[in-house]
Design an enzyme around this catalytic site. Sequence first.
Site, PDB file in Angstrom:
ATOM      1  CG  ASN A  78     -24.326   7.298 -13.536  1.00  0.00           C
ATOM      2  OD1 ASN A  78     -24.821   7.320 -14.517  1.00  0.00           O
ATOM      3  ND2 ASN A  78     -24.655   8.226 -12.760  1.00  0.00           N
ATOM      4  CB  CYS A  79     -19.031   4.784 -15.687  1.00  0.00           C
ATOM      5  SG  CYS A  79     -17.191   4.841 -15.278  1.00  0.00           S
ATOM      6  CB  VAL A  80     -18.477   4.611  -9.615  1.00  0.00           C
ATOM      7  CG1 VAL A  80     -17.069   3.771 -10.011  1.00  0.00           C
ATOM      8  CG2 VAL A  80     -18.409   5.344  -8.404  1.00  0.00           C
TER       9      VAL A  80
END
Length: 129
Positions: A78-80
């Site tokens: 996931n893109c944080v």
Amino acid sequence: MSKFIIQVNSAAYGNAASYSAYRFAKSALESGHSIDKIFFYQDGVLNTNYLNSPASDEFDLMQAWIELHNQYGTALVNCVSAALRRGVMSESDAKESGHGHWNMQAPFIMGGLGELVIGIESADRLVCF
């Protein structure tokens, strides 16, 4: 055989893009290709929300991603920044920010855009959905 990075930009439900990404990834792996990682970006991070509850007669896309990881070991990242903006938190992010709850769990992990860029450098193809 090719080495892919898959970028998923759409939510799990509402259109077919995320399902298409899953079907592409599964077909590629079944055909002997490799996938370095599947990177969930923008609304794509909503695929990893553990609180998604599709109806019993609907395809459970989050569970399908988990099964893909379990079968092939493909990283689910996931893109944080995108995740936190959309209310998707890992356990460690929740603890860091003082929240008592989180809605993302293993095998999904948080990562930054740097991970995507490094992966792209070593992959043959980036495929975005």
